[in-house]
Design a protein around this motif. Structure first.
Motif, PDB file in Angstrom:
ATOM      1  N   GLY A 158       1.587  26.909 -45.261  1.00  0.00           N
ATOM      2  CA  GLY A 158       0.853  27.300 -46.458  1.00  0.00           C
ATOM      3  C   GLY A 158       1.656  28.206 -47.368  1.00  0.00           C
ATOM      4  N   PRO A 159       1.168  28.452 -48.578  1.00  0.00           N
ATOM      5  CA  PRO A 159       1.862  29.318 -49.531  1.00  0.00           C
ATOM      6  C   PRO A 159       1.742  30.797 -49.182  1.00  0.00           C
ATOM      7  N   ASP A 160       0.921  31.117 -48.164  1.00  0.00           N
ATOM      8  CA  ASP A 160       0.669  32.500 -47.783  1.00  0.00           C
ATOM      9  C   ASP A 160       1.379  32.913 -46.504  1.00  0.00           C
ATOM     10  N   GLY A 161       2.277  32.067 -45.997  1.00  0.00           N
ATOM     11  CA  GLY A 161       3.001  32.373 -44.776  1.00  0.00           C
ATOM     12  C   GLY A 161       2.298  31.924 -43.514  1.00  0.00           C
ATOM     13  N   ALA A 162       1.053  31.466 -43.619  1.00  0.00           N
ATOM     14  CA  ALA A 162       0.308  30.953 -42.467  1.00  0.00           C
ATOM     15  C   ALA A 162       0.455  29.436 -42.388  1.00  0.00           C
ATOM     16  N   LEU A 163      -0.095  28.845 -41.326  1.00  0.00           N
ATOM     17  CA  LEU A 163      -0.135  27.390 -41.169  1.00  0.00           C
ATOM     18  C   LEU A 163      -1.571  26.930 -41.380  1.00  0.00           C
ATOM     19  N   TRP A 164      -1.739  25.821 -42.093  1.00  0.00           N
ATOM     20  CA  TRP A 164      -3.061  25.266 -42.375  1.00  0.00           C
ATOM     21  C   TRP A 164      -3.152  23.880 -41.753  1.00  0.00           C
ATOM     22  N   PHE A 165      -4.305  23.556 -41.172  1.00  0.00           N
ATOM     23  CA  PHE A 165      -4.446  22.283 -40.482  1.00  0.00           C
ATOM     24  C   PHE A 165      -5.837  21.689 -40.701  1.00  0.00           C
ATOM     25  N   THR A 166      -5.926  20.371 -40.539  1.00  0.00           N
ATOM     26  CA  THR A 166      -7.210  19.681 -40.663  1.00  0.00           C
ATOM     27  C   THR A 166      -7.848  19.548 -39.288  1.00  0.00           C
ATOM     28  N   GLU A 167      -9.185  19.589 -39.254  1.00  0.00           N
ATOM     29  CA  GLU A 167      -9.934  19.357 -38.022  1.00  0.00           C
ATOM     30  C   GLU A 167     -10.706  18.054 -38.205  1.00  0.00           C
ATOM     31  N   LEU A 168     -10.158  16.987 -37.654  1.00  0.00           N
ATOM     32  CA  LEU A 168     -10.681  15.644 -37.884  1.00  0.00           C
ATOM     33  C   LEU A 168     -12.140  15.507 -37.462  1.00  0.00           C
ATOM     34  N   PHE A 169     -12.484  16.059 -36.300  1.00  0.00           N
ATOM     35  CA  PHE A 169     -13.847  15.933 -35.787  1.00  0.00           C
ATOM     36  C   PHE A 169     -14.696  17.170 -36.072  1.00  0.00           C
ATOM     37  N   GLY A 170     -14.065  18.295 -36.325  1.00  0.00           N
ATOM     38  CA  GLY A 170     -14.806  19.517 -36.628  1.00  0.00           C
ATOM     39  C   GLY A 170     -15.197  19.641 -38.079  1.00  0.00           C
ATOM     40  N   ASN A 171     -14.621  18.716 -38.941  1.00  0.00           N
ATOM     41  CA  ASN A 171     -14.910  18.727 -40.377  1.00  0.00           C
ATOM     42  C   ASN A 171     -14.643  20.087 -40.997  1.00  0.00           C
ATOM     43  N   LYS A 172     -13.506  20.630 -40.642  1.00  0.00           N
ATOM     44  CA  LYS A 172     -13.110  21.944 -41.154  1.00  0.00           C
ATOM     45  C   LYS A 172     -11.627  21.935 -41.501  1.00  0.00           C
TER      46      LYS A 172
END
Length: 548
Positions: free
Chosen positions: A135-149
C-alpha cells in the motif's frame, strides 16, 4: 552501478575503479521462450513477483511452498509451516520481505529473502485471503474472497479489516494505483472498488455487464487494466492467453492503433497464470498446469523515446522529499504529445514532476502537466517523492510516456531511482561518475585490457560511516573489479586498488548544488551495476563498459 550502503549514515568521497575483461560478447538478440521445470510435479505455481534480492519469487498453490528462481534458472523452494495453506498472492513489503496470502489457512505470511517464514492469522473466520499489494502507507493490503472484506496488515503483523458494502462481492484482485489509493475487483458483482488508506470505500460498476472482472493490473500510463496483464521490461503491456496458450504483446503505433504480437508457449496447455518483467529485462511467467516457470526473451522496443534519471539513488527520512532530475528525448522523426512521467513502482508516498529549464534546472510550467516533444527534442524534469513510511531500497521505475508510442525502455541505474526511506535520518549520498570518454561508456581495449573511471560523492543527509563497493549487480560480465579512495585534488589513489569495500566517515554536507544533465545514448548490453551486501543503499551510480 557503484553503490554505497549505510551502516549509520554518509561527504565527499572519490573512488577509482579498475576493470579488466578476459572476454565478453553480448548475447544475440531475439525472442525465445525457455521453460524451467519445478522439482515437484503438481506444485501449481501461481503468482510471481520481483524480489528485493534480484531474483523472482512465486507461490506454489498445491506444493504449499514459496519458490525462488534466479535469472539463470536456479530454483529454491521454501515449505510453508501450515499444511495445505493455499499460498496465492505475493507482494514485497516496505520492510524488504515478501508477503503472501494463505487462502485455505486464513493467514498472511511473511518470508525473508533467506527463507524464514512467519504467519499471521486473519481475524475473520473463513476469510479466504486472496491477493495482496504493497500500500501507499507502508502496510500491505489484501482481499478476503470469502470474508467480503479488504484487509490491511502492518509490517509488524497488526491486522485491520474493512467491510465492503453489500453482500456476495467476492473481492479478488487488488493493486495500488498512481492516485495513492488501493483498488480491488468484485468478481461476483462485476464492479471495481476503491479504498483509501483511511479505509473509505467507493465502488464503480463495469459498463460491460457481460464480462466479469477478475484481474487488475496497473499500466505505464497510470491506468488500471481488468485483465491478465503484465508490464514488460520494454514498457509495453503483455497479455496471457490461457486458452490459446500464447503470450501477447500490446504495443503502440504512430496512428494510435495497438500493435499485437503473439508468442506460442512451447508446452501445450501450460496454464499461464501470471507474468512480470524481470530484473534481466525479460518476461517471466508461471505455467500452473505443468509446474514450470517460463522466461520470454524480450527484444528491444522500437519506441523513439529514451530517458535518464540523475542521481540514480536517494536515501531519505520519512516525511522528507527525495528529488531527482529526469530527461525524456524524442529520437523519432515525428512530434509527440502528452509526454509525462508516472511512477510504475508503488512506494508509500506522493510523486510529482515538473518541467525545468535545462540551462538552469529551474522549475517552469505547472506540476504534473503533460508536454509536447518535437522530433529530436528533449525535455528535462524535476521529480520528487515524498515518503510517508519506511521503504527498503527499491528500484522505482518511472514510465516515460508519450501518446501513441511505447514508453521508454526501463534500464536499471540509467532511468530508474533506487529509493529508500527510514524513520531515522541516514546519509543521502549523491554520486556522479566520470570517465575519459565523457559519454558514460568505459572503453576497454581487447579482452584483457583495463581502464578506470572516477566517482565523486557528496552527502546531503545525516553524518555517518559508509562502505563503498563495486560489482556487476544482476549483470553477468567477466570482469575484475577493484576500488580505491582517491585524493579529491589530484585523483590519485590513496592506496592499492582492491576488491574489498572501503569504509569512510562522512560528515553532513548541507549545500545543495545544481547541475545540468542530458542523456543522449542508452548503455549497451555490457552495462554493469554495483551493489554491496549489508546495510541500506544510500548512494549509487553506474557506467557502461564496452570492449574494443
Amino acid at each position: 552501478m557503484l553503490s554505497t550502503r549505510c551502516r549509520h549514515a554518509s561527504l565527499s568521497l572519490a573512488l577509482a575503479i579498475s576493470i579488466s575483461v578476459p572476454g565478453f560478447a553480448p548475447p544475440a538478440a531475439g525472442q525465445t521462450i525457455t521453460e524451467f521445470v519445478l522439482p515437484a510435479t503438481g506444485s501449481e505455481p501461481g503468482f510471481i513477483i520481483n524480489g528485493p534480492d534480484g531474483a523472482l519469487w512465486f507461490s506454489e498453490t498445491s506444493g504449499n511452498k514459496i519458490g525462488r528462481i534466479t535469472i539463470s534458472g536456479k530454483i529454491t523452494e521454501f515449505p510453508i509451516p501450515t499444511r495445505k495453506s493455499g499460498p496465492a498472492g505475493l507482494a514485497v513489503g516496505s520492510d524488504g520481505a515478501i508477503w503472501l496470502t494463505e487462502r485455505a489457512a486464513g493467514k498472511i505470511g511473511r518470508i525473508t529473502t533467506s527463507g524464514t517464514i512467519t504467519e499471521f492469522f486473519v481475524p475473520a473466520i473463513g476469510a479466504g485471503p486472496a491477493l495482496i499489494t504493497a500500500g501507499p502507507d507502508g502496510a500491505l493490503w489484501f482481499t478476503e474472497l470469502f470474508g467480503n472484506k479488504i484487509g490491511r496488515i502492518t509490517t509488524t503483523g497488526s491486522v485491520r479489516e474493512f467491510n465492503i458494502p453489500a453482500a456476495a462481492r467476492g473481492p479478488v484482485a487488488i493493486a495500488t494505483a498512481s492516485d495513492g489509493n488501493i483498488w480491488f475487483t468484485e468478481s461476483n458483482k462485476n464492479k471495481i472498488g476503491k479504498i483509501t488508506p483511511f479505509g473509505f470505500i467507493t465502488k464503480y460498476p463495469n459498463p460491460d455487464t457481460a464480462v466479469a472482472i477478475d484481474y487488475l493490473s496497473p499500466s505505464p500510463d497510470g491506468r488500471l487494466y481488468f485483465s491478465v496483464v503484465g508490464i514488460g521490461p520494454d514498457g509495453a503491456l503483455w497479455l496471457l492467453e490461457l486458452v490459446a496458450n500464447k503470450i501477447e504483446r500490446v504495443g503502440a503505433s504512430a496512428s494510435g492503433t495497438p500493435n499485437y504480437t503473439e508468442f506460442a508457449i512451447p508446452t501445450p496447455a501450460a496454464g499461464a497464470l501470471a507474468l512480470i518483467g524481470g530484473p534481466d529485462c525479460n518476461n517471466w511467467f508461471t505455467e500452473t498446469k505443468i509446474s514450470k516457470i517460463g522466461r520470454l526473451t524480450v527484444r528491444a522496443s522500437r519506441t523513439p523515446l529514451v530517458a535518464a534519471v540523475l542521481p540514480s539513488s536517494r536515501s531519505i527520512q520519512v516525511g522528507h522529499t527525495a528529488t531527482a532530475f529526469a530527461t525524456i528525448i524524442n529520437g523519432g522523426a515525428s512530434a509527440l504529445t502528452n509526454c509525462r512521467i508516472l511512477p510504475l513502482t508503488t512506494v508509500p508516498g506522493h510523486f510529482s514532476d515538473q518541467t525545468t529549464d535545462p540551462s538552469t534546472n529551474a522549475a517552469i510550467g505547472s506540476p504534473n502537466t503533460p508536454v509536447a516533444l518535437n522530433a529530436g527534442a528533449s525535455q528535462s524534469f524535476y521529480t520528487s517523492y515524498q515518503a510517508n513510511a519506511a521503504v527498503s531500497p527499491t528500484d522505482v521505475v518511472p514510465s516515460f510516456d508519450c501518446k501513441n508510442v511505447d514508453p521508454a525502455v526501463p534500464v536499471t541505474g540509467l532511468n530508474t531511482l533506487l529509493l529508500s526511506s527510514s524513520y531515522v535520518a541516514t546519509p543521502d549520498v549523491i554520486a556522479l561518475s566520470a570517465m575519459p570518454s565523457g559519454d558514460g561508456i568505459l572503453d576497454i581495449a581487447g579482452t584483457s585490457g583495463s581502464n578506470a573511471f572516477a566517482v565523486a560523492t557528496a552527502n546531503v543527509g545525516a553524518a555517518g560511516s559508509v562502505n563503498a563497493s563495486v560489482d556487476t549487480g544482476s549483470a553477468t560480465i567477466p570482469v575484475t573489479l577493484k576500488i580505491c579512495p582517491t585524493n579529491p585534488s589530484t585523483a590519485a589513489c590513496l592506496g592499492t586498488p582492491s576488491a574489498t569495500p572501503t569504509r569512510r566517515r562522512l560528515s553532513r554536507f548541507s549545500r545543495r548544488g545544481q547541475g545540468r544533465f542530458h542523456s543522449r545514448r542508452r548503455p549497451p548490453a555490457s552495462s554493469w551495476v554495483s551493489r554491496m551486501a549489508g546495510g541500506a543503499i544510500c548512494g549509487s551510480t553506474s557506467v557502461a563498459i564496452r570492449t574494443q
